[in-house]
Structure formats: C-alpha cells, structure tokens
Design an enzyme around this catalytic site. Structure first.
Site, PDB file in Angstrom:
ATOM      1  N   SER A   1      36.242  24.968 -50.572  1.00  0.00           N
ATOM      2  CA  SER A   1      36.366  25.037 -49.292  1.00  0.00           C
ATOM      3  C   SER A   1      34.821  25.323 -48.552  1.00  0.00           C
ATOM      4  O   SER A   1      34.590  24.822 -47.468  1.00  0.00           O
ATOM      5  CB  SER A   1      37.186  26.052 -48.703  1.00  0.00           C
ATOM      6  OG  SER A   1      38.526  25.521 -49.265  1.00  0.00           O
TER       7      SER A   1
ATOM      8  N   SER B   1      47.441  26.319 -40.727  1.00  0.00           N
ATOM      9  CA  SER B   1      46.474  25.384 -41.567  1.00  0.00           C
ATOM     10  C   SER B   1      45.022  25.548 -41.207  1.00  0.00           C
ATOM     11  O   SER B   1      44.744  25.267 -40.064  1.00  0.00           O
ATOM     12  CB  SER B   1      46.671  23.795 -41.407  1.00  0.00           C
ATOM     13  OG  SER B   1      45.656  22.934 -41.937  1.00  0.00           O
TER      14      SER B   1
ATOM     15  N   LYS C   1      50.710  18.410 -49.960  1.00  0.00           N
ATOM     16  CA  LYS C   1      49.072  18.464 -50.677  1.00  0.00           C
ATOM     17  C   LYS C   1      49.112  17.149 -51.612  1.00  0.00           C
ATOM     18  O   LYS C   1      49.768  16.301 -51.115  1.00  0.00           O
ATOM     19  CB  LYS C   1      49.290  19.805 -51.439  1.00  0.00           C
ATOM     20  CG  LYS C   1      49.505  21.044 -50.926  1.00  0.00           C
ATOM     21  CD  LYS C   1      48.601  21.497 -49.852  1.00  0.00           C
ATOM     22  CE  LYS C   1      48.742  22.696 -49.147  1.00  0.00           C
ATOM     23  NZ  LYS C   1      47.687  23.041 -48.045  1.00  0.00           N
TER      24      LYS C   1
ATOM     25  N   ASP D   1      47.140  27.459 -52.456  1.00  0.00           N
ATOM     26  CA  ASP D   1      46.505  26.507 -53.607  1.00  0.00           C
ATOM     27  C   ASP D   1      47.188  27.089 -55.209  1.00  0.00           C
ATOM     28  O   ASP D   1      46.788  26.353 -56.036  1.00  0.00           O
ATOM     29  CB  ASP D   1      45.128  26.197 -53.467  1.00  0.00           C
ATOM     30  CG  ASP D   1      45.018  25.321 -52.289  1.00  0.00           C
ATOM     31  OD1 ASP D   1      45.719  24.737 -51.740  1.00  0.00           O
ATOM     32  OD2 ASP D   1      43.869  25.472 -51.834  1.00  0.00           O
TER      33      ASP D   1
ATOM     34  N   GLN E   1      42.665  23.753 -42.173  1.00  0.00           N
ATOM     35  CA  GLN E   1      42.308  22.179 -41.808  1.00  0.00           C
ATOM     36  C   GLN E   1      42.398  21.579 -40.550  1.00  0.00           C
ATOM     37  O   GLN E   1      41.474  21.328 -39.640  1.00  0.00           O
ATOM     38  CB  GLN E   1      42.726  21.064 -42.862  1.00  0.00           C
ATOM     39  CG  GLN E   1      42.403  21.557 -44.217  1.00  0.00           C
ATOM     40  CD  GLN E   1      42.905  20.487 -45.382  1.00  0.00           C
ATOM     41  OE1 GLN E   1      43.690  19.691 -44.981  1.00  0.00           O
ATOM     42  NE2 GLN E   1      42.328  20.628 -46.593  1.00  0.00           N
TER      43      GLN E   1
ATOM     44  N   ARG F   1      32.123  22.836 -46.371  1.00  0.00           N
ATOM     45  CA  ARG F   1      31.655  23.276 -44.997  1.00  0.00           C
ATOM     46  C   ARG F   1      30.171  23.069 -45.040  1.00  0.00           C
ATOM     47  O   ARG F   1      29.301  22.916 -44.095  1.00  0.00           O
ATOM     48  CB  ARG F   1      32.384  24.632 -44.542  1.00  0.00           C
ATOM     49  CG  ARG F   1      33.751  24.420 -44.074  1.00  0.00           C
ATOM     50  CD  ARG F   1      34.587  25.474 -44.221  1.00  0.00           C
ATOM     51  NE  ARG F   1      36.046  25.505 -43.699  1.00  0.00           N
ATOM     52  CZ  ARG F   1      36.954  24.951 -44.587  1.00  0.00           C
ATOM     53  NH1 ARG F   1      36.939  24.482 -45.793  1.00  0.00           N
ATOM     54  NH2 ARG F   1      38.253  24.827 -44.006  1.00  0.00           N
TER      55      ARG F   1
ATOM     56  N   ARG G   1      44.990  20.517 -59.491  1.00  0.00           N
ATOM     57  CA  ARG G   1      45.732  21.903 -59.513  1.00  0.00           C
ATOM     58  C   ARG G   1      46.881  21.886 -60.650  1.00  0.00           C
ATOM     59  O   ARG G   1      47.109  22.799 -61.473  1.00  0.00           O
ATOM     60  CB  ARG G   1      46.285  22.598 -58.309  1.00  0.00           C
ATOM     61  CG  ARG G   1      45.006  22.619 -57.470  1.00  0.00           C
ATOM     62  CD  ARG G   1      45.092  23.848 -56.499  1.00  0.00           C
ATOM     63  NE  ARG G   1      43.939  23.732 -55.599  1.00  0.00           N
ATOM     64  CZ  ARG G   1      42.622  24.254 -56.018  1.00  0.00           C
ATOM     65  NH1 ARG G   1      42.116  24.633 -57.108  1.00  0.00           N
ATOM     66  NH2 ARG G   1      41.546  24.045 -54.979  1.00  0.00           N
TER      67      ARG G   1
ATOM     68  N   GLY H   1      41.564  15.994 -48.618  1.00  0.00           N
ATOM     69  CA  GLY H   1      42.103  16.362 -47.437  1.00  0.00           C
ATOM     70  C   GLY H   1      41.272  17.095 -46.626  1.00  0.00           C
ATOM     71  O   GLY H   1      41.211  16.780 -45.395  1.00  0.00           O
TER      72      GLY H   1
HETATM   73  O1  SPQ Z   1      41.168  19.333 -49.584  1.00  0.00           O
HETATM   74  P1  SPQ Z   1      42.422  19.254 -50.053  1.00  0.00           P
HETATM   75  O2  SPQ Z   1      42.889  18.154 -50.945  1.00  0.00           O
HETATM   76  O3  SPQ Z   1      43.669  19.531 -48.885  1.00  0.00           O
HETATM   77  O4  SPQ Z   1      42.492  20.519 -50.919  1.00  0.00           O
HETATM   78  C1  SPQ Z   1      43.676  21.556 -51.434  1.00  0.00           C
HETATM   79  C2  SPQ Z   1      43.394  22.067 -52.679  1.00  0.00           C
HETATM   80  O5  SPQ Z   1      44.422  22.387 -53.389  1.00  0.00           O
HETATM   81  O6  SPQ Z   1      42.393  21.982 -53.132  1.00  0.00           O
HETATM   82  C3  SPQ Z   1      45.003  21.238 -50.821  1.00  0.00           C
HETATM   83  F1  SPQ Z   1      45.296  20.473 -51.261  1.00  0.00           F
HETATM   84  O7  SPQ Z   1      42.953  22.647 -50.529  1.00  0.00           O
HETATM   85  C4  SPQ Z   1      43.047  23.016 -49.039  1.00  0.00           C
HETATM   86  C5  SPQ Z   1      44.076  24.097 -48.846  1.00  0.00           C
HETATM   87  O8  SPQ Z   1      45.400  23.845 -49.226  1.00  0.00           O
HETATM   88  C6  SPQ Z   1      41.875  23.394 -48.655  1.00  0.00           C
HETATM   89  C7  SPQ Z   1      41.746  23.952 -47.255  1.00  0.00           C
HETATM   90  C8  SPQ Z   1      40.307  24.081 -46.684  1.00  0.00           C
HETATM   91  O9  SPQ Z   1      39.249  23.927 -47.425  1.00  0.00           O
HETATM   92  O10 SPQ Z   1      40.545  24.492 -45.250  1.00  0.00           O
HETATM   93  C9  SPQ Z   1      42.708  24.623 -46.736  1.00  0.00           C
HETATM   94  C10 SPQ Z   1      44.065  24.267 -47.427  1.00  0.00           C
HETATM   95  O11 SPQ Z   1      44.958  23.307 -46.703  1.00  0.00           O
HETATM   96  P2  SPQ Z   1      45.591  23.351 -45.425  1.00  0.00           P
HETATM   97  O12 SPQ Z   1      46.418  22.273 -45.007  1.00  0.00           O
HETATM   98  O13 SPQ Z   1      46.515  24.711 -45.300  1.00  0.00           O
HETATM   99  O14 SPQ Z   1      44.371  23.842 -44.286  1.00  0.00           O
END
Ligand code: SPQ
Length: 429
Positions: free
Chosen positions: A24, A168, A343, A316, A170, A28, A389, A95
């Site tokens: 993460s 979330s 996910k 995660d 994200q 960023r 994962r 994602g």
């Molecule tokens: O990037 P991606 O594919 O969504 O990765 C995951 C992971 O398991 O590595 C989720 F599948 O992590 C996300 C996490 O679940 C990374 C993240 C972030 O860097 O902001 C936030 C989380 O997702 P969300 O949907 O809860 O915001």
C-alpha cells in the site's frame, strides 16, 4: 504449476528474515512522487508485480521513474506536466492502482482509459465511479460504470462531502486524491477507520489533511513537494510467517522492520487473543510510518471470534487467520467481512474450498467463515485461483500437511512477495 513439498524433517522454521516493502505504501509513494515537484526517493520499495504496474502507468504519463530493486527515484514536475497517455493504462492485478489512479485522473484535464487483468474485470468499480461522477468527472465503464475498462475525462471538479458506503481505504483515497484537484474542501466520512497511508503520506509531501473523528478533509488546489519515503516491511506479508511460526512446532522466527501502523495491526491483536507468543522489539516512530521487529515462537492456539471494527485492520490477513484457526483448539468465527467477496477472488469461498480439500472443516457464511479446529491437514492438489494471498496461505498450509501438496497458479504470489519461497526455504535450513 508448482509442487511444494516443504516440510518432512519435523524441524520448525527458525531464523531472522525481512519481508518486502509494504504494498500500500509503495503504490502511494510512486503516485505521490509522480504528482510532486522535485526528486522523490523511495527506499524499501516493493518490486512486486502490482507496484510495477503503478510505475508503468505513471511512466506512460511522462514521469521519469528510475527503479532498481527496492530503490526508486522519481523526477516529478507537478501535475501540469503529466501528459495524456496514448495507450490504455494497464493496472494488471492491482485494485489499489486502478482505484487510486482513477481518483488522480479525475482531476487531470485529459482523457485516459484504464483496465487490468481478468480478476480486475470482475471487481466493482462503481464504488469509485459514483463519487468521482458526483465531483464532476466524466467516467464510463461496462454496465454503467460497474466494471472495467474505465474511461475518464478529468478536470473541473468540485468538492463533495462523501459518506463511504463501505469501509475502504481505496475509495477514501480515490475521493481525497480527486479532492486535491477540486474547488473547495472535500470531506470523506468513514464508517470504520481504514488504513491511513494516504493521509500520512500526503502530509509528508506537504499537503494539509484534516482528520476529525471519522471525517477526513482535504482542501483543493494544493501542490505536492518531493520528499524521501522509507517503506517498512509489509505486515500483510509478515502475517504468513507470524502464523507459520505459531503453528509449526519448534519454530522461532524474527521478522525485522515490519510496518506497525495501528490501522494495519489487527493480525497481531487476533494472534495474541488466540494465545500466540509474539514479542515486539525495536519499535520506531521516527518516520512517517511506525515499524518494529516481531519475534514469534510456536505454541498452541485457541479459537476466537473476529468481527466489528477490527476487520478493516486485518482484512487482507483473513485467509491466513483462517489457516491459523484450523490449527487452534475450538471454533473461530470470522464475521463482518463481506468485503472479502470482492478481492482478487471471493476469499470467503476460496479459503473454505481450498483448505477443505486439505481436510479443514470450514463453513462459509454471508459475511465470513466458521472454522472448526483443530484439524490435521493432508497434502492435496490446491489452487491459488490467481490470488497471491491464497497462494501464500496454501504454501504455509502445505508445510504442516502430511504428504505432498501441489499449488496450481502459485506464480500469483509475485504480485506482492516475489521471493516468498526463497524466504520460506531460508527458514527451513
Ligand atoms: O490492490 P488490491 O488488489 O485491492 O489488494 C488487496 C490485497 O490483498 O493486497 C486487496 F485485495 O489489498 C487492498 C486492501 O484490501 C489494498 C488497500 C490499499 O492499499 O488501499 C486497501 C484494501 O482494500 P479496500 O477495498 O478495503 O480499500
């Protein structure tokens, strides 16, 4: 297909390791360094496939990024010098890349098209498309903006007050990053606190971000100034070894310099409650993100209930917590985790399906899992389904299973932990 026959000796896992940089934070650092003016240096960067996708997207928009292993230099010229990409931006499996990048693109006065792999094509994008449209961005996607590919014509944004429909980081980050380029002050209201790397790092780049209770506000039209980012080890990667060290008898592992941001340490709280023997030393608060060394010794675990506002702090880690629960005495109930369904895979279904092939007794529920312990696991042919994962969780499961385990699609692990098997092997010597 990879064949893993990891543990026949009866010895535990012992040694001192470091896990790769936080995913993460690495994403960023590349994004904000690309928006900033001046040279940003990133140390401890995660050179996994997801973060390399982020680098590729910003290079396509004209940013000079030099990356060698975990060291990155970004020569930023500010957002005005980002150029319209002349081809589709490909986020691969990430994602985080597509959702945060969409927030950034919404504020830039050009047209862009983004897509990713087959897993990204199934993940909901309306969660960011809706607020970005409310801010004035022209965003289109399949099924009314539900799915990729997304096209974005950015610019002329106005601020909003936005209550997140789900917890979330994200969505929060996409709205805040769009807010950075909007007229007025944008506020995001979180139902539960999610990881706050965006807020911390924006501050490190000189941006003012206000945080009052569950409200996070950002004033528009602020610019970023380059800085140096030290990325600690990813607690989500460390989690596989915290559980391996707990459940494999005679293990003693030290993991150095792990990120200890309190919005990410839910795994430690749950393992403590399960009875794990963890020792935290060398705690450091010197940089933007706290870190520490964590030592784990094997011990017997007990089942627990996991739910409520801790879920975003360990979202995660639920696949590996489920594996720990198969080795714990009693029942573990994981609830309030419906987000797992969207996910890289539907992690509720896949965790149960794959671990049950190895002899676990796991039931799925609408928003989580019920794991009945303690069960002996046996080697089987299992599949990561392209989810890093799940792949790593199954590899740890194979180390305690009787007989041989074959993990199909194990290469998915490269998304976040390219040398996972090397690290695991080092602990078996
Ligand atoms: O990037 P991606 O594919 O969504 O990765 C995951 C992971 O398991 O590595 C989720 F599948 O992590 C996300 C996490 O679940 C990374 C993240 C972030 O860097 O902001 C936030 C989380 O997702 P969300 O949907 O809860 O915001």
């Amino acid at each position: 297909m990879a064949i893993q026959k990891l543990r026949e000796s009866g010895n535990g896992l012992t040694g001192t390791i470091a896990v790769p940089g936080d995913k993460s934070i690495s994403h960023r650092a590349i994004m904000f360094g690309s928006l900033a003016t001046g040279k940003t240096v990133v140390k401890g960067f995660l050179p996994g496939e997801d973060c390399l996708s982020t680098i590729a997207c910003f290079r396509q928009m004209g940013v000079a990024i030099h990356q060698e292993g975990d060291y990155v230099e970004i020569q930023g010229n500010g957002t005005k010098f980002l150029k319209e990409p002349d081809a589709v931006l490909d986020v691969g499996n990430s994602g985080t890349t597509i959702r945060l990048l969409s927030g950034i693109l919404a504020g830039l006065e050009f047209y862009a098209c983004i897509q990713g792999d087959a897993s990204i094509a199934k993940r909901p994008m309306n969660r960011i498309v809706d607020p970005l449209r409310l801010m004035g961005a022209k965003v289109e996607g399949r099924q009314g903006g539900m799915y990729t590919p997304l096209t974005i014509q950015g610019g002329n944004l106005h601020s909003i007050n936005y209550e997140l429909p789900v917890a979330s980081a994200q969505i929060k980050s996409a709205v805040l990053l769009a807010g950075l380029h909007a007229e007025g002050t944008t506020t995001v209201i979180e139902p539960e606190q999610t990881r706050d790397h965006t807020e911390r790092m924006l501050k490190a780049f000189g941006v003012s971000v206000q945080h009052i209770e569950k409200n996070i506000s950002i004033e528009g039209k602020q610019s970023l100034t380059a800085t140096t980012i030290d990325v600690p080890g990813d607690i989500s990667s460390a989690a596989f070894f915290l559980v391996a060290g707990s459940i494999i008898p005679s293990s003693r592992i030290t993991i150095q310099h792990v990120g200890m941001n309190p919005t990410r340490t839910g795994i430690i709280d749950v393992l403590y409650r399960m009875g794990a023997q963890l020792t935290i030393t060398n705690e450091s608060e010197e940089t933007m993100e706290p870190s520490a060394d964590i030592q784990v010794k094997s011990t017997s675990l007990k089942g627990v209930e996991v739910g409520g506002d801790i879920i975003p702090k360990l979202i995660d880690e639920i696949p590996i917590i489920a594996l720990a629960a198969t080795q714990a005495e009693g029942t573990t109930v994981i609830k309030d985790a419906a987000e797992l369904k969207v996910k890289e895979t539907n992690r509720i279904d896949i965790v149960a399906k794959e671990l049950n092939k190895m002899g676990a007794r796991i039931e799925t529920t609408e928003d989580g899992l019920i794991v009945h312990g303690k069960t002996m696991l046996t080697g089987a042919k299992v599949n990561s389904h392209g989810d890093h994962r799940i792949g790593m969780m199954l590899a740890v499961a194979s180390t305690i299973a009787e007989g041989e385990t074959v993990i199909e699609n194990s290469e998915a692990i490269n998304v976040s932990f390219p040398d996972f098997f090397g690290t695991l092997n080092d602990l078996q010597k």
